[in-house]
Design a protein around this motif. Structure first.
Motif, short mmCIF file in Angstrom:
data_model
loop_
_atom_site.label_atom_id
_atom_site.label_comp_id
_atom_site.label_asym_id
_atom_site.label_seq_id
_atom_site.Cartn_x
_atom_site.Cartn_y
_atom_site.Cartn_z
N LEU A 1 1.01 -1.18 0.11
CA LEU A 1 -0.03 -0.10 -0.03
C LEU A 1 0.91 1.24 -0.14
O LEU A 1 1.89 1.32 0.66
CB LEU A 1 -0.97 0.01 1.27
N ILE A 2 0.40 2.42 -0.83
CA ILE A 2 1.06 3.51 -0.76
C ILE A 2 -0.26 4.65 -0.29
O ILE A 2 -0.99 4.83 -1.02
CB ILE A 2 1.85 3.98 -1.95
N LEU A 3 -0.05 5.31 0.86
CA LEU A 3 -0.96 6.32 1.02
C LEU A 3 -0.29 7.72 0.94
O LEU A 3 0.76 7.91 1.37
CB LEU A 3 -1.36 6.10 2.42
N TYR A 4 -1.16 8.73 0.58
CA TYR A 4 -0.61 10.14 0.49
C TYR A 4 -1.80 10.98 1.56
O TYR A 4 -2.69 10.76 1.12
CB TYR A 4 -0.69 10.73 -0.99
N ILE A 5 -0.98 11.67 2.15
CA ILE A 5 -1.83 12.07 3.36
C ILE A 5 -1.53 13.51 3.61
O ILE A 5 -0.54 13.89 3.90
CB ILE A 5 -1.40 11.42 4.83
N PRO A 6 -2.31 14.51 2.87
CA PRO A 6 -2.13 16.10 3.21
C PRO A 6 -2.57 16.41 4.20
O PRO A 6 -3.64 15.90 4.93
CB PRO A 6 -2.80 16.49 1.85
N PHE A 7 -2.07 17.39 4.96
CA PHE A 7 -2.73 18.16 6.16
C PHE A 7 -3.18 19.48 5.67
O PHE A 7 -2.82 20.04 4.78
CB PHE A 7 -1.33 18.46 7.22
N THR A 8 -3.98 20.19 6.66
CA THR A 8 -4.50 21.35 6.47
C THR A 8 -3.53 22.70 6.74
O THR A 8 -3.93 23.64 6.43
CB THR A 8 -5.75 21.72 7.05
N GLY A 9 -2.48 22.30 7.20
CA GLY A 9 -1.42 23.16 7.63
C GLY A 9 0.00 22.50 7.62
O GLY A 9 0.23 21.44 7.05
N ALA A 10 1.01 22.99 8.48
CA ALA A 10 2.04 22.24 8.63
C ALA A 10 2.09 21.43 9.86
O ALA A 10 1.61 22.12 10.87
CB ALA A 10 3.34 23.18 8.44
N VAL A 11 2.83 20.24 10.12
CA VAL A 11 2.93 19.61 11.11
C VAL A 11 4.39 19.33 11.55
O VAL A 11 5.10 19.12 10.72
CB VAL A 11 1.91 18.48 10.96
N LYS A 12 4.51 18.99 12.82
CA LYS A 12 5.82 18.24 13.32
C LYS A 12 5.02 16.90 13.92
O LYS A 12 4.20 16.86 14.60
CB LYS A 12 6.31 19.13 14.38
N ILE A 13 5.65 15.77 13.42
CA ILE A 13 5.29 14.45 13.90
C ILE A 13 6.57 13.90 14.94
O ILE A 13 7.70 13.95 14.26
CB ILE A 13 5.03 13.50 12.49
N THR A 14 6.01 13.69 16.06
CA THR A 14 6.85 12.91 17.00
C THR A 14 6.71 11.43 16.94
O THR A 14 7.79 10.88 17.27
CB THR A 14 6.84 13.63 18.16
N ASN A 15 5.50 10.91 16.83
CA ASN A 15 5.23 9.59 17.07
C ASN A 15 4.17 9.16 15.84
O ASN A 15 3.31 9.95 15.49
CB ASN A 15 4.71 8.98 18.50
N ILE A 16 4.21 7.61 15.50
CA ILE A 16 3.36 7.15 14.59
C ILE A 16 2.71 6.19 15.27
O ILE A 16 3.52 5.22 15.88
CB ILE A 16 3.96 6.95 13.49
N CYS A 17 1.49 5.58 15.15
CA CYS A 17 0.96 4.44 15.90
C CYS A 17 0.01 3.94 14.55
O CYS A 17 -0.84 4.49 13.84
CB CYS A 17 -0.19 4.95 17.00
N ILE A 18 -0.01 2.70 14.49
CA ILE A 18 -0.83 1.78 13.42
C ILE A 18 -0.95 0.48 14.01
O ILE A 18 -0.56 -0.22 14.71
CB ILE A 18 0.31 1.61 12.28
N VAL A 19 -2.65 0.59 14.01
CA VAL A 19 -3.32 -0.55 14.12
C VAL A 19 -3.60 -1.70 12.99
O VAL A 19 -4.32 -1.17 12.13
CB VAL A 19 -4.64 -0.46 15.08
N GLY A 20 -3.20 -2.57 12.74
CA GLY A 20 -3.14 -3.49 11.60
C GLY A 20 -4.34 -4.76 11.97
O GLY A 20 -4.79 -4.73 13.04
N GLY A 21 -4.43 -5.53 11.06
CA GLY A 21 -5.34 -6.51 10.95
C GLY A 21 -4.64 -7.92 11.78
O GLY A 21 -3.37 -7.83 11.93
N THR A 22 -5.66 -8.91 11.96
CA THR A 22 -5.03 -10.37 12.48
C THR A 22 -4.55 -11.37 11.45
O THR A 22 -4.64 -10.81 10.12
CB THR A 22 -6.18 -10.85 13.11
N ASN A 23 -4.03 -12.37 11.80
CA ASN A 23 -3.59 -13.33 10.94
C ASN A 23 -2.75 -12.97 9.51
O ASN A 23 -2.57 -13.45 8.45
CB ASN A 23 -4.77 -14.10 10.29
#
Length: 209
Positions: free
Chosen positions: A72-94
Motif C-alpha cells: 500500500l502507498i498512502l498520500y496524506i495531506p494536512f491542512t497546515g504544517a505539522v511536526k510529527i513525533t510519533n506514529i501509531c498503526i493498528v493492523g489486522g489479524t492473521n
C-alpha cells in the motif's frame, strides 16, 4: 525504529478526553477528502484509518489492499504544517498487519515504480499491534514542516492482503495561512517590479536586495 508502549489497552474509560492532551489530535488536521491510496481494494477506504486515538481499536471500518498484493502507498495531506513525533498503526489479524513502513514528506509523486529505490525520510520495522499500544518514534529533526506525508507499506506478516484499522500521528500543528498570504503579496509585488519600465527597474531591484 524505536518504540514505546502506551499507557494501556483500549478498555480505559478516560481515553476520549485524552485525545488532545496526549498529542494524538493531528487527525483533526488531516485533509481527509484529499487523502489517497494506491492498491486499496475499495476506493476511498483509506479514509477509514484516520479517526480519534480513542477509537483506534474500532474494527468496523478499515483499509485493505487488493488480494494477492499486500503493498500500500498512502498520500496524506494536512491542512497546515505539522511536526510529527510519533506514529501509531493498528493492523489486522492473521498476518495482515503491515510489517514495514517507509515515509517521505511533501512529495505527491511517489508510486510503486520508485518507492523501493527512493531513500525514505525514515523507515520502521513494525510489530503486530492490535491495541495501538506501540508508538513508533520519529527522527524529530526530519519530521518538521510537513504539509503532506507519504507512507509506503511494502510487506506484511504473511497474509495475501494488508489490512489497517488505524493510523495516528502525534505532534504539533502550525497554521500556515498567514504565511501563505504573505507569500502571495510578495510575489505580486515582484511581478509589479518586473513590469516597470527598464529605466526604473534597475535601481528599484537593487533597493529590494
Amino acid at each position: 525504529h524505536g518504540h514505546s508502549h502506551g499507557a494501556g489497552a483500549c478498555a480505559h474509560e478516560h481515553e476520549p478526553e485524552s485525545d488532545s492532551g496526549d498529542g494524538w489530535s493531528l487527525y483533526q488536521f488531516i485533509n481527509t477528502q484529499n487523502v489517497s491510496c494506491l492498491n486499496e481494494s475499495v476506493p476511498n477506504s483509506v479514509r477509514n484509518c484516520f479517526k480519534p486515538y480513542s477509537e483506534r481499536c474500532s474494527t468496523d471500518k478499515y483499509l485493505e489492499s487488493n488480494d494477492d498484493d499486500e503493498q500500500l502507498i498512502l498520500y496524506i495531506p494536512f491542512t497546515g504544517a505539522v511536526k510529527i513525533t510519533n506514529i501509531c498503526i493498528v493492523g489486522g489479524t492473521n498476518g495482515s498487519s503491515p510489517a514495514k513502513l517507509k515515509v517521505w514528506k511533501n512529495r505527491d509523486d511517489i508510486d510503486f515504480s520508485i518507492a523501493d529505490d527512493l531513500v525514505p525520510l525514515q523507515d520502521f520495522d513494525l510489530q503486530e499491534d492490535l491495541n495501538g499500544e506501540i508508538h513508533y518514534t520519529t527522527k524529530i529533526a526530519r519530521f518538521q514542516n510537513i504539509t503532506a506525508l507519504t507512507m509506503y507499506f511494502p510487506e506484511n506478516f504473511g497474509e495475501d492482503f494488508t489490512r489497517i484499522y488505524y493510523i495516528g500521528f502525534k505532534g504539533e500543528f502550525f497554521d500556515v495561512k498567514r504565511e501563505a498570504v504573505d507569500v502571495v503579496y510578495e510575489s505580486q509585488a515582484q511581478m509589479k517590479d518586473h513590469k516597470t519600465p527598464g529605466a526604473d527597474n534597475g535601481p528599484l531591484a537593487r533597493q529590494i536586495d
